[in-house]
Write a protein that holds these residues in place. Structure first.
Motif, PDB file in Angstrom:
ATOM      1  N   LEU A   5       3.819  -0.910  10.849  1.00 58.34           N
ATOM      2  CA  LEU A   5       4.592   0.446  10.582  1.00 58.34           C
ATOM      3  C   LEU A   5       4.309   0.916   9.135  1.00 58.34           C
ATOM      4  CD1 LEU A   5       6.727   2.601  11.535  1.00 58.34           C
ATOM      5  CD2 LEU A   5       8.293   0.893  10.534  1.00 58.34           C
ATOM      6  N   ILE A   6       4.001   2.143   8.804  1.00 60.77           N
ATOM      7  CA  ILE A   6       4.236   2.649   7.465  1.00 60.77           C
ATOM      8  C   ILE A   6       5.580   3.409   7.475  1.00 60.77           C
ATOM      9  CG2 ILE A   6       3.399   4.223   5.821  1.00 60.77           C
ATOM     10  CD1 ILE A   6       1.872   1.924   6.160  1.00 60.77           C
ATOM     11  N   ASP A   7       6.655   3.117   6.779  1.00 59.93           N
ATOM     12  CA  ASP A   7       8.008   3.514   6.766  1.00 59.93           C
ATOM     13  C   ASP A   7       8.348   4.872   5.916  1.00 59.93           C
ATOM     14  OD1 ASP A   7       8.641   2.936   4.156  1.00 59.93           O
ATOM     15  OD2 ASP A   7       9.842   1.183   4.969  1.00 59.93           O
ATOM     16  N   SER A   8       9.286   5.151   5.834  1.00 69.18           N
ATOM     17  CA  SER A   8       9.389   6.759   5.034  1.00 69.18           C
ATOM     18  C   SER A   8       9.251   6.445   3.493  1.00 69.18           C
ATOM     19  CB  SER A   8      10.773   7.593   5.472  1.00 69.18           C
ATOM     20  OG  SER A   8      11.880   6.280   5.156  1.00 69.18           O
ATOM     21  N   ASN A   9       9.405   5.322   3.068  1.00 69.01           N
ATOM     22  CA  ASN A   9       9.181   5.006   1.776  1.00 69.01           C
ATOM     23  C   ASN A   9       7.668   4.361   1.326  1.00 69.01           C
ATOM     24  OD1 ASN A   9      11.966   5.583   0.944  1.00 69.01           O
ATOM     25  ND2 ASN A   9      12.637   3.713   1.999  1.00 69.01           N
ATOM     26  N   ASP A  10       6.823   4.599   2.549  1.00 71.23           N
ATOM     27  CA  ASP A  10       5.440   4.184   2.464  1.00 71.23           C
ATOM     28  C   ASP A  10       5.344   2.543   2.204  1.00 71.23           C
ATOM     29  OD1 ASP A  10       2.654   5.093   2.393  1.00 71.23           O
ATOM     30  OD2 ASP A  10       2.611   5.014   0.113  1.00 71.23           O
ATOM     31  N   ARG A  11       6.366   1.900   2.622  1.00 74.19           N
ATOM     32  CA  ARG A  11       6.294   0.407   2.795  1.00 74.19           C
ATOM     33  C   ARG A  11       5.397   0.168   3.958  1.00 74.19           C
ATOM     34  NH1 ARG A  11      12.447  -1.343   2.197  1.00 74.19           N
ATOM     35  NH2 ARG A  11      12.426   0.133   3.870  1.00 74.19           N
ATOM     36  N   LEU A  12       4.516  -0.972   4.009  1.00 72.97           N
ATOM     37  CA  LEU A  12       3.715  -1.563   5.250  1.00 72.97           C
ATOM     38  C   LEU A  12       4.342  -2.637   5.667  1.00 72.97           C
ATOM     39  CD1 LEU A  12       1.131  -1.492   7.042  1.00 72.97           C
ATOM     40  CD2 LEU A  12       0.111  -2.717   5.039  1.00 72.97           C
ATOM     41  N   TRP A  13       4.733  -2.320   7.004  1.00 74.25           N
ATOM     42  CA  TRP A  13       5.476  -3.899   7.697  1.00 74.25           C
ATOM     43  C   TRP A  13       4.339  -4.154   8.714  1.00 74.25           C
ATOM     44  CZ3 TRP A  13      10.220  -5.363   6.029  1.00 74.25           C
ATOM     45  CH2 TRP A  13      11.009  -4.301   5.322  1.00 74.25           C
ATOM     46  N   ILE A  14       3.937  -5.469   8.542  1.00 74.18           N
ATOM     47  CA  ILE A  14       3.271  -5.823   9.703  1.00 74.18           C
ATOM     48  C   ILE A  14       3.923  -6.939  10.707  1.00 74.18           C
ATOM     49  CG2 ILE A  14       0.900  -7.249   9.777  1.00 74.18           C
ATOM     50  CD1 ILE A  14       0.667  -4.486   8.870  1.00 74.18           C
ATOM     51  N   GLY A  15       3.641  -6.908  12.003  1.00 72.19           N
ATOM     52  CA  GLY A  15       4.257  -7.871  12.939  1.00 72.19           C
ATOM     53  C   GLY A  15       3.036  -8.509  13.228  1.00 72.19           C
ATOM     54  N   THR A  16       3.104 -10.188  13.247  1.00 70.99           N
ATOM     55  CA  THR A  16       2.080 -10.972  13.624  1.00 70.99           C
ATOM     56  C   THR A  16       2.821 -11.871  14.901  1.00 70.99           C
ATOM     57  OG1 THR A  16       2.594 -12.634  12.200  1.00 70.99           O
ATOM     58  CG2 THR A  16       1.598 -10.969  11.261  1.00 70.99           C
ATOM     59  N   ALA A  17       1.702 -12.751  15.360  1.00 73.33           N
ATOM     60  CA  ALA A  17       2.192 -13.621  16.226  1.00 73.33           C
ATOM     61  C   ALA A  17       3.243 -14.720  15.461  1.00 73.33           C
ATOM     62  CB  ALA A  17       0.955 -14.391  16.849  1.00 73.33           C
ATOM     63  N   GLN A  18       3.184 -14.636  14.407  1.00 75.48           N
ATOM     64  CA  GLN A  18       4.060 -15.496  13.840  1.00 75.48           C
ATOM     65  C   GLN A  18       4.970 -15.126  12.750  1.00 75.48           C
ATOM     66  OE1 GLN A  18       2.260 -19.314  12.588  1.00 75.48           O
ATOM     67  NE2 GLN A  18       1.048 -19.535  14.263  1.00 75.48           N
ATOM     68  N   GLY A  19       5.602 -14.001  12.985  1.00 76.66           N
ATOM     69  CA  GLY A  19       6.488 -13.355  12.225  1.00 76.66           C
ATOM     70  C   GLY A  19       6.386 -12.186  11.376  1.00 76.66           C
ATOM     71  N   LEU A  20       7.179 -11.508  10.630  1.00 71.01           N
ATOM     72  CA  LEU A  20       7.225 -10.356  10.020  1.00 71.01           C
ATOM     73  C   LEU A  20       6.692 -10.510   8.442  1.00 71.01           C
ATOM     74  CD1 LEU A  20       7.667  -7.371  10.370  1.00 71.01           C
ATOM     75  CD2 LEU A  20      10.034  -7.949   9.561  1.00 71.01           C
ATOM     76  N   ALA A  21       5.789  -9.412   8.199  1.00 74.42           N
ATOM     77  CA  ALA A  21       5.524  -9.499   6.577  1.00 74.42           C
ATOM     78  C   ALA A  21       5.486  -8.137   6.102  1.00 74.42           C
ATOM     79  CB  ALA A  21       4.062 -10.069   6.564  1.00 74.42           C
ATOM     80  N   LEU A  22       5.768  -8.019   4.919  1.00 73.70           N
ATOM     81  CA  LEU A  22       5.889  -6.885   4.114  1.00 73.70           C
ATOM     82  C   LEU A  22       4.724  -6.841   3.031  1.00 73.70           C
ATOM     83  CD1 LEU A  22       7.125  -3.924   3.328  1.00 73.70           C
ATOM     84  CD2 LEU A  22       8.624  -5.426   1.956  1.00 73.70           C
ATOM     85  N   TYR A  23       4.051  -5.827   2.720  1.00 68.77           N
ATOM     86  CA  TYR A  23       2.896  -5.641   1.812  1.00 68.77           C
ATOM     87  C   TYR A  23       3.367  -5.338   0.410  1.00 68.77           C
ATOM     88  CZ  TYR A  23      -1.349  -3.776  -0.604  1.00 68.77           C
ATOM     89  OH  TYR A  23      -2.327  -3.450  -1.327  1.00 68.77           O
ATOM     90  N   GLN A  24       3.075  -6.138  -0.561  1.00 68.59           N
ATOM     91  CA  GLN A  24       3.529  -5.746  -2.064  1.00 68.59           C
ATOM     92  C   GLN A  24       2.159  -5.067  -2.473  1.00 68.59           C
ATOM     93  OE1 GLN A  24       6.439  -6.707  -2.650  1.00 68.59           O
ATOM     94  NE2 GLN A  24       7.189  -7.390  -0.949  1.00 68.59           N
ATOM     95  N   LYS A  25       2.096  -4.013  -3.071  1.00 67.29           N
ATOM     96  CA  LYS A  25       1.214  -3.135  -3.628  1.00 67.29           C
ATOM     97  C   LYS A  25       0.778  -3.900  -5.030  1.00 67.29           C
ATOM     98  CE  LYS A  25       2.405   1.253  -1.439  1.00 67.29           C
ATOM     99  NZ  LYS A  25       2.587   2.676  -1.590  1.00 67.29           N
ATOM    100  N   SER A  26       1.963  -4.204  -5.419  1.00 65.80           N
ATOM    101  CA  SER A  26       1.633  -4.819  -7.128  1.00 65.80           C
ATOM    102  C   SER A  26       0.522  -5.927  -7.142  1.00 65.80           C
ATOM    103  CB  SER A  26       2.994  -5.702  -7.592  1.00 65.80           C
ATOM    104  OG  SER A  26       3.554  -6.406  -6.834  1.00 65.80           O
ATOM    105  N   ASN A  27       0.672  -6.623  -6.127  1.00 70.67           N
ATOM    106  CA  ASN A  27      -0.465  -7.902  -6.395  1.00 70.67           C
ATOM    107  C   ASN A  27      -1.295  -7.898  -5.020  1.00 70.67           C
ATOM    108  OD1 ASN A  27       1.246  -8.946  -4.230  1.00 70.67           O
ATOM    109  ND2 ASN A  27       2.031 -10.655  -5.193  1.00 70.67           N
ATOM    110  N   ASN A  28      -1.285  -6.878  -4.129  1.00 70.78           N
ATOM    111  CA  ASN A  28      -2.191  -6.883  -3.022  1.00 70.78           C
ATOM    112  C   ASN A  28      -1.832  -8.007  -2.213  1.00 70.78           C
ATOM    113  OD1 ASN A  28      -4.041  -5.221  -1.685  1.00 70.78           O
ATOM    114  ND2 ASN A  28      -5.879  -6.453  -2.427  1.00 70.78           N
ATOM    115  N   GLN A  29      -0.780  -8.422  -1.941  1.00 70.74           N
ATOM    116  CA  GLN A  29      -0.465  -9.765  -1.052  1.00 70.74           C
ATOM    117  C   GLN A  29       0.658  -9.114  -0.204  1.00 70.74           C
ATOM    118  OE1 GLN A  29      -1.779 -13.129  -1.197  1.00 70.74           O
ATOM    119  NE2 GLN A  29      -3.247 -11.817  -2.178  1.00 70.74           N
ATOM    120  N   PHE A  30       0.929 -10.079   0.694  1.00 65.98           N
ATOM    121  CA  PHE A  30       2.084 -10.179   1.653  1.00 65.98           C
ATOM    122  C   PHE A  30       3.258 -10.953   1.635  1.00 65.98           C
ATOM    123  CE2 PHE A  30      -1.533  -7.604   3.425  1.00 65.98           C
ATOM    124  CZ  PHE A  30      -0.845  -6.559   4.260  1.00 65.98           C
TER     125      PHE A  30
END
Length: 364
Positions: free
Chosen positions: A148-173
């Motif tokens: 999901l890309i939310d209204s604040n342009d945050r990228l949320w990722i649902g995986t088989a083992q939990g939820l993650a949020l993308y951090q643009k600052s370091n290109n990591q989750f």
């Protein structure tokens, strides 16, 4: 005498032929009228012959520049209305992605396309280059189920083992606590900005601290049935309600402000209890995709329910009753993703839009 006999034979033959023609045309009329009564919609079907890489279509998505994308079991394809550009697992190719089975496509505000696959998250950058993210990049699992890309342009990722949020600052989750090792099947943003997340343990939402998921609870007699349902889809509606699709218990409409829950299932008139996706068409219609039972159309104003199903041997019917996803693009064309290709319903009052690639053929 001979002429009388010939005339009698001729008249008898004409009479029999007339009866046959009446029967044939009567049956034909019955068949066509039955088809017309079954579905008032005329679909155009897209299959392998038109260039799809697979008949197994998981999702249709429209890029901000107009291109249509298809997530399939054999990669992702970008469509300009005539030709396809395919992205698939092929390490020696410039269009290489980490895995062919793609379940979700989203676009961030920069114009990058993100692909959820069974083995890795892929980002197709605006210059055409492709980056691949896996567990080494902070994802809880490389099996990506949704995004999901939310209204604040945050990228949320649902995986088989939990939820993650993308951090643009370091290109990591960053892993979001409370959902570790729990499969995240659907993510949605409400009209108030809440992030809703479905897991095997039910419906949760992101807490005010932004890093914790808390259980959603409603004081309603149907809540226990809803809480024990396997959630397949979450869709925030324009009227403030939230539509929840489930695997076995049909559709639930929730209002968190008034603590209301309304359920629709086969007993209510739905074509099936298994809801794969929910799409709001206009203000009043919810189109529900069923895995094996075609499409149910719920009118939110009148509560009337109609349906669309495949009609055998009808070339203008939807391609299959196994529906994975329903999507309406910016021209109001409706795209139906099935296990037998894509069915397209174009509104008669709208024009046809064809999108062209950049002159050099590169980039998005």
């Amino acid at each position: 005498m001979t002429n009388i006999k010939i005339n009698s034979i001729w008249e008898a033959w004409v009479d029999q032929v007339s009866k046959i023609l009446v029967l044939v045309f009567g049956l034909t009329g019955f068949l066509f009228s039955s088809s017309a009564n079954t579905s008032e919609y005329i679909f155009h079907n897209i299959s392998l012959e038109e260039g799809l890489p697979s008949l197994e279509i998981q999702q249709t998505f429209q890029q901000s520049n107009g291109f249509i994308w298809f997530a399939t079991s054999r990669g992702v394809s970008r469509y300009d209305g005539i030709t396809f550009r395919h992205f698939y697992f092929s390490p020696s190719s410039a269009n290489h992605i980490s895995n062919n089975f793609t379940s979700k496509i989203v676009e961030d505000k920069t114009g990058n396309i993100w692909l959820a696959t069974e083995d890795g998250l892929n980002r197709i950058n605006t210059d055409g280059s492709i980056d691949i993210f896996k567990e080494s990049d902070g994802l809880p699992s490389s099996w990506i189920l949704t995004a999901l890309i939310d209204s604040n342009d945050r990228l949320w990722i649902g995986t088989a083992q939990g939820l993650a949020l993308y951090q643009k600052s370091n290109n990591q989750f960053t892993k979001i606590g409370g959902a570790s090792y729990i499969s995240v099947n659907a993510i949605s943003e409400t009209h108030t900005g809440d992030i809703l997340v479905s897991t095997y343990e039910g419906l949760t939402k992101l807490d005010l601290d932004g890093v914790t998921l808390v259980d959603v609870s409603i004081n309603h007699p149907k809540f226990e049935l809803f809480r024990n349902s396997y959630i397949t889809e979450i869709n925030s509606l324009r009227n403030g309600w939230v539509a929840i699709g489930t695997e076995y218990n049909g559709l639930f409409l929730l209002n968190f402000e008034t603590n209301e829950i309304v359920q629709y299932n086969q007993n209510s008139g739905l074509m099936g209890n298994s809801v794969a996706s929910i799409t709001q068409i206009g203000e009043d219609q919810l189109w529900l995709a069923h895995y094996f039972n075609g499409i149910s159309i719920l009118n939110l104003g009148s509560n009337d329910i109609s349906s669309i199903k495949n009609i055998p041997f009808d070339p203008y019917s939807i391609a299959s009753n196994n529906i994975r996803n329903i999507f309406q693009d910016s021209s109001d064309t409706i795209w139906i993703a099935t296990d037998a290709g894509v069915s397209k319903l174009r509104p008669q009052q709208k024009g046809v839009y064809i999108y062209r690639a950049l002159p050099n053929g590169k980039g998005l």
